[in-house]
Structures are given as structure tokens and as C-alpha cells.
Motif scaffolding. Structure first.
Motif, PDB file in Angstrom:
ATOM      1  N   THR A   4     154.132  84.729   0.913  1.00 32.30           N
ATOM      2  CA  THR A   4     153.364  84.037  -0.107  1.00 32.30           C
ATOM      3  C   THR A   4     152.073  84.788  -0.419  1.00 32.30           C
ATOM      4  N   LYS A   5     151.782  84.943  -1.700  1.00 33.05           N
ATOM      5  CA  LYS A   5     150.570  85.651  -2.114  1.00 33.05           C
ATOM      6  C   LYS A   5     149.405  84.685  -2.214  1.00 33.05           C
ATOM      7  N   THR A   6     148.874  84.347  -1.081  1.00 29.97           N
ATOM      8  CA  THR A   6     147.838  83.316  -1.028  1.00 29.97           C
ATOM      9  C   THR A   6     146.566  83.707  -1.776  1.00 29.97           C
ATOM     10  N   LYS A   7     146.339  85.011  -1.903  1.00 30.09           N
ATOM     11  CA  LYS A   7     145.093  85.449  -2.570  1.00 30.09           C
ATOM     12  C   LYS A   7     145.036  85.018  -4.030  1.00 30.09           C
ATOM     13  N   PHE A   9     145.614  82.161  -5.181  1.00 27.51           N
ATOM     14  CA  PHE A   9     145.355  80.735  -5.365  1.00 27.51           C
ATOM     15  C   PHE A   9     144.051  80.297  -4.707  1.00 27.51           C
ATOM     16  N   ASN A  11     141.484  78.100  -2.348  1.00 31.35           N
ATOM     17  CA  ASN A  11     141.560  77.625  -0.967  1.00 31.35           C
ATOM     18  C   ASN A  11     142.114  76.214  -0.896  1.00 31.35           C
ATOM     19  N   ASN A  14     145.853  76.250  -1.467  1.00 30.65           N
ATOM     20  CA  ASN A  14     146.515  76.806  -0.292  1.00 30.65           C
ATOM     21  C   ASN A  14     146.516  75.818   0.869  1.00 30.65           C
ATOM     22  N   ALA A  17     149.144  73.206   0.303  1.00 34.57           N
ATOM     23  CA  ALA A  17     150.469  73.786   0.525  1.00 34.57           C
ATOM     24  C   ALA A  17     150.759  73.894   2.022  1.00 34.57           C
ATOM     25  N   ASN A  18     149.758  74.279   2.791  1.00 32.45           N
ATOM     26  CA  ASN A  18     149.963  74.400   4.239  1.00 32.45           C
ATOM     27  C   ASN A  18     150.207  73.060   4.898  1.00 32.45           C
TER      28      ASN A  18
ATOM     29  N   HIS B  25     154.186  75.087  -1.600  1.00 31.61           N
ATOM     30  CA  HIS B  25     153.845  76.438  -2.047  1.00 31.61           C
ATOM     31  C   HIS B  25     152.713  76.353  -3.059  1.00 31.61           C
ATOM     32  N   PRO B  26     151.687  77.177  -2.872  1.00 36.90           N
ATOM     33  CA  PRO B  26     150.513  77.083  -3.743  1.00 36.90           C
ATOM     34  C   PRO B  26     150.843  77.258  -5.220  1.00 36.90           C
ATOM     35  N   THR B  30     149.875  74.500  -8.026  1.00 32.30           N
ATOM     36  CA  THR B  30     149.095  74.896  -9.197  1.00 32.30           C
ATOM     37  C   THR B  30     149.793  74.479 -10.486  1.00 32.30           C
TER      38      THR B  30
END
Lengths: 110, 110
Positions: A4-7, A9, A11, A14, A17-18, B25-26, B30
Motif C-alpha cells: 500500500t502506498k501510504t504516502k 494519503f 494520516n 491511513n 484503514a489500519n 485501504h486508504p 478516500t
DNA sequence: GATATTAATCGTAACATTACGATGAATGAT
DNA sequence: ATCATTCATCGTAATGTTACGATTAATATC
């Protein structure tokens, strides 16, 4: 790539989602429900309860621990688990903020 | 084996786990936030918005569609998406039932 | 000290998820 | 009819998840 490209999105997003991930398995929900309903901590008998292998249950418990939702302490030969009440309330608040959103859209538009 | 043993759990618990997965999932959170905030359906610009490849975005949209949370209709050359308001409210109710549970335990016991 | 019990950890297999590029299908514009 | 645009789908690689058995570590009992 599978990661997952957390960067991309925020905080906040994220974090939600977690939290969702932490409870995105029926075994973990069952564990939480069980801990929510008992007034004491629960020692041991999750394995029988769930019907999964001991090592698998241990993994799910670890996942919940990493998410901060539960706490376990060694008590004699067995380990006792209880909900981290404060964290549970934080969890409720975060998820609550997400799901309390009323849709701006009133009916299907397309 | 990598496959969840859903037969071990109640339908209710499995349902909550699936809903949690849908938003775990972020990018999907979103998307939902975006659809929640607009009063019309959103046509097109998710790709720019998210910063993911077009095919990846398409996959996330499909996941939300499969979960029943969104609806998409072809509108000219592009596809327009909107939240399925009824399903969103169902979602809120189900997750709400889960997170509205007050812990029986009042403080850490172990 | 030896043995049993309990749970964590390790190793591994099967499957799922995330992501991308390439291709394909449909519509709108030229 | 041709071309551009837009999105879905296919194929595929990398990583993560789920699950199990085997091993290990710790405590309780004999």
C-alpha cells in the motif's frame, strides 16, 4: 507491487484503514466480542472457542495487540487477555467519525 | 492456507469482517469520503485525485462496487460514480452495532 | 529434577491484495 | 470513417495474509 502506498494519503485516512484492517477478520471480531462481553479478562480458552489451530489464534491475538486493542499478561502457565478499554474507546471514536458522516447526496443520482 | 475459514463463524461476524475489509485501504476510504461530501456523482477525476495508476483505481472502485457501497453508470465517454446511500446507511448500522458496544470491563484487569 | 500444560515463535504453503503496464471496448469529436 | 478519450479488464510481479505443524520457553505439579 503488493504494498500500500501510504504516502499518498493523509494520516487520518491511513489510521482508519489500519483500524479497519485490524478487525477485518471474523476470528478477530469474535475475540473482541468475547472480550467486550466478559467483565474479567479471558484466560486460555480461545482456541477451543474459535476452532482454529493454537498458532493461528496466537497470530490473531498478536494482530490485535499490535493494533493496541487488547492486552495480555502472563498468569501462571497461561496468558490472560483483556480489552484495552481506553484504546477501544479511541477506536470507537475514530471509526465513529468515519461512519457518522451523513451522505450529502440524498438519492441515487446516476 | 491463506483462506479465511468463514464456516467457523456466524454470518453476522463474517458480514462485519467483510465490511471492514471493504474499507481497509486508504484509497477506498478516500473515495468514500469524496463521494460522501459531494452532492452529485463524481465523474472521472479519481485517478488524478488519488495518485495511483488508472487500473489500480479501477480495481478499488470495483471492490467498493462489489461491497455494494457505490454505484457507477456510464455517462458518455466516462463513468460516473456515486455512493449507494441506502447501502451506506446499512453499512453504518452494521458497523455501528459493533462499535457501539460498551466494554463490560471497566478498567484493565491484568 | 522430571513431566505436563500453555502459549509464543518459527518455518512454510496456499491464497489474497496491491499495484502497474498493456490491451480492449465504448463513446464523443473531427 | 478516424481519432482521441475514458474506463474496464487482462496479465503479471511483489508483498501480505491466513493457516498449520513443529519447536521452544515458561510455569505448575509431581
Amino acid at each position: 507491487m503488493g504494498t500500500t502506498k501510504t504516502k499518498l494519503f493523509t494520516n487520518e485516512v491511513n489510521a482508519i484503514a489500519n483500524l479497519a484492517k485490524a478487525v477485518a477478520h471474523p476470528a478477530r471480531i469474535t475475540i473482541i466480542n468475547r472480550l467486550l462481553q466478559t467483565e474479567t479478562c479471558v484466560c486460555g480458552d480461545f482456541v477451543q472457542d474459535l476452532g482454529l489451530a493454537q498458532s493461528t489464534v496466537s497470530q490473531h491475538l498478536l494482530a490485535l495487540k499490535k493494533a493496541g486493542l487488547i492486552q495480555g499478561t502472563i498468569q501462571g502457565p497461561s496468558t490472560c487477555y483483556c480489552l484495552d478499554v481506553d484504546q477501544w474507546n479511541e477506536f470507537r471514536k475514530s471509526i465513529g467519525n468515519f461512519i457518522n458522516q451523513e451522505a450529502a447526496l440524498k438519492s441515487l443520482c446516476c
